[in-house]
Motif scaffolding. Structure first.
Motif, mmCIF file in Angstrom:
data_model
loop_
_atom_site.group_PDB
_atom_site.id
_atom_site.type_symbol
_atom_site.label_atom_id
_atom_site.label_comp_id
_atom_site.label_asym_id
_atom_site.label_seq_id
_atom_site.Cartn_x
_atom_site.Cartn_y
_atom_site.Cartn_z
ATOM 1 N N SER A 1 0.827 -1.353 -0.146
ATOM 2 C CA SER A 1 0.056 0.188 0.025
ATOM 3 C C SER A 1 0.911 1.347 0.050
ATOM 4 C CB SER A 1 -0.924 -0.013 1.225
ATOM 5 O OG SER A 1 -0.167 0.166 2.423
ATOM 6 N N GLY A 2 0.280 2.457 -0.448
ATOM 7 C CA GLY A 2 1.130 3.565 -0.647
ATOM 8 C C GLY A 2 1.756 3.875 -1.700
ATOM 9 N N THR A 3 2.579 5.185 -1.584
ATOM 10 C CA THR A 3 3.100 5.546 -2.819
ATOM 11 C C THR A 3 4.787 5.251 -2.803
ATOM 12 O OG1 THR A 3 1.633 6.950 -3.671
ATOM 13 C CG2 THR A 3 3.599 7.296 -4.600
ATOM 14 N N TRP A 4 5.393 4.575 -3.491
ATOM 15 C CA TRP A 4 6.686 4.233 -3.393
ATOM 16 C C TRP A 4 7.531 4.892 -4.608
ATOM 17 C CZ3 TRP A 4 8.231 1.557 0.831
ATOM 18 C CH2 TRP A 4 7.424 1.164 1.735
ATOM 19 N N ALA A 5 8.919 5.516 -4.282
ATOM 20 C CA ALA A 5 9.557 5.573 -5.389
ATOM 21 C C ALA A 5 10.957 4.989 -5.455
ATOM 22 C CB ALA A 5 9.785 7.347 -5.192
ATOM 23 N N GLY B 1 -6.844 -3.768 -5.560
ATOM 24 C CA GLY B 1 -6.082 -4.382 -6.551
ATOM 25 C C GLY B 1 -5.576 -3.576 -7.627
ATOM 26 N N GLU B 2 -5.543 -2.299 -7.341
ATOM 27 C CA GLU B 2 -4.937 -1.260 -8.373
ATOM 28 C C GLU B 2 -3.798 -0.697 -7.928
ATOM 29 O OE1 GLU B 2 -6.866 2.361 -10.681
ATOM 30 O OE2 GLU B 2 -7.492 2.162 -8.850
ATOM 31 N N VAL B 3 -2.783 -0.425 -8.905
ATOM 32 C CA VAL B 3 -1.511 0.126 -8.929
ATOM 33 C C VAL B 3 -1.616 1.446 -9.843
ATOM 34 C CG1 VAL B 3 -0.226 -1.523 -10.283
ATOM 35 C CG2 VAL B 3 0.922 -0.238 -8.652
ATOM 36 N N ILE B 4 -1.018 2.240 -9.663
ATOM 37 C CA ILE B 4 -0.648 3.538 -10.551
ATOM 38 C C ILE B 4 0.742 3.354 -10.572
ATOM 39 C CG2 ILE B 4 -1.214 5.815 -11.213
ATOM 40 C CD1 ILE B 4 -3.647 4.499 -10.745
ATOM 41 N N SER B 5 1.178 3.345 -11.912
ATOM 42 C CA SER B 5 2.543 3.320 -12.094
ATOM 43 C C SER B 5 2.954 4.482 -12.832
ATOM 44 C CB SER B 5 3.145 2.131 -13.225
ATOM 45 O OG SER B 5 4.445 2.348 -13.463
ATOM 46 N N GLY B 6 4.172 5.301 -12.361
ATOM 47 C CA GLY B 6 4.479 6.542 -12.806
ATOM 48 C C GLY B 6 6.063 6.427 -13.453
ATOM 49 N N MET B 7 6.101 6.922 -14.554
ATOM 50 C CA MET B 7 7.405 7.008 -15.066
ATOM 51 C C MET B 7 7.909 8.374 -15.625
ATOM 52 S SD MET B 7 8.358 3.750 -15.153
ATOM 53 C CE MET B 7 9.647 3.701 -16.530
ATOM 54 N N PRO B 8 9.091 8.833 -15.396
ATOM 55 C CA PRO B 8 9.484 10.065 -15.824
ATOM 56 C C PRO B 8 9.238 10.092 -17.389
ATOM 57 C CG PRO B 8 11.363 8.658 -14.693
ATOM 58 C CD PRO B 8 10.267 7.891 -14.960
ATOM 59 N N GLY B 9 8.490 11.229 -17.683
ATOM 60 C CA GLY B 9 8.510 11.507 -19.242
ATOM 61 C C GLY B 9 9.405 12.541 -19.781
ATOM 62 N N GLU C 1 10.972 6.559 -10.951
ATOM 63 C CA GLU C 1 9.789 5.473 -11.171
ATOM 64 C C GLU C 1 8.871 5.652 -9.813
ATOM 65 O OE1 GLU C 1 8.170 1.126 -12.278
ATOM 66 O OE2 GLU C 1 10.295 1.548 -12.125
ATOM 67 N N THR C 2 7.562 5.555 -10.021
ATOM 68 C CA THR C 2 6.859 5.681 -8.728
ATOM 69 C C THR C 2 5.834 4.355 -8.947
ATOM 70 O OG1 THR C 2 5.283 7.256 -9.418
ATOM 71 C CG2 THR C 2 7.078 7.938 -8.007
ATOM 72 N N LEU C 3 5.504 3.761 -7.770
ATOM 73 C CA LEU C 3 4.432 2.776 -7.536
ATOM 74 C C LEU C 3 3.458 3.080 -6.701
ATOM 75 C CD1 LEU C 3 6.329 -0.708 -8.052
ATOM 76 C CD2 LEU C 3 5.078 0.408 -9.817
ATOM 77 N N ASP C 4 2.047 3.406 -6.977
ATOM 78 C CA ASP C 4 1.241 3.834 -6.063
ATOM 79 C C ASP C 4 0.091 2.562 -5.917
ATOM 80 O OD1 ASP C 4 -0.698 4.957 -4.472
ATOM 81 O OD2 ASP C 4 -1.261 6.795 -5.917
ATOM 82 N N PHE C 5 0.218 1.971 -4.913
ATOM 83 C CA PHE C 5 -0.528 0.687 -4.566
ATOM 84 C C PHE C 5 -1.919 1.415 -3.958
ATOM 85 C CE2 PHE C 5 3.689 -0.944 -4.516
ATOM 86 C CZ PHE C 5 3.381 -1.902 -5.479
ATOM 87 N N ARG C 6 -2.941 1.035 -4.644
ATOM 88 C CA ARG C 6 -4.474 1.567 -4.040
ATOM 89 C C ARG C 6 -5.132 0.292 -3.679
ATOM 90 N NH1 ARG C 6 -5.885 6.710 -7.370
ATOM 91 N NH2 ARG C 6 -3.762 7.668 -7.089
#
Length: 103
Positions: free
Chosen positions: A11-15, A52-60, A44-49
């Motif tokens: 859970s939570g947001t991880w970088a 069972g949903e995860v939001i993946s963030g990548m540098p653009g 890169e970030t991973l936001d576990f919601r």
């Protein structure tokens, strides 16, 4: 347990703290509380919601994060599929560190 999906307590947001990577093990730290050093390559970030949903963030290309939502599917043995393709193995999950092995 989040909803009906076993998430192993993720859970939570991880970088991604790539400076701490150990071979093929990727180290993530809490996004909002860890004192990351400056990085020109972005993180890169991973936001576990919930549910069972995860939001993946990548540098653009312009330094803004490109975010995409995916389903977090448990595969057993601490392994999860993020969306349709990416698989991670959770090696350690604590309040201040998350260690993953891709693949």
């Amino acid at each position: 347990m989040m909803g009906k999906v076993q998430t192993g307590g993720l859970s939570g947001t991880w970088a991604h703290s790539y400076e701490e990577d150990e071979g093929d093990v990727q180290v993530y730290r809490p996004h909002d509380t860890f004192p990351f050093p400056p990085s020109r390559r972005g993180r890169e970030t991973l936001d576990f919601r919930g549910a069972g949903e995860v939001i993946s963030g990548m540098p653009g290309p312009d330094d803004r994060q490109l975010r995409s939502a995916a389903e977090l599917t448990p595969l057993g043995m601490n392994r999860f599929r993020l969306g349709d393709a990416r698989v991670i193995e959770v090696l350690e999950a604590g309040p201040d560190v998350l260690k993953l092995r891709p693949g």
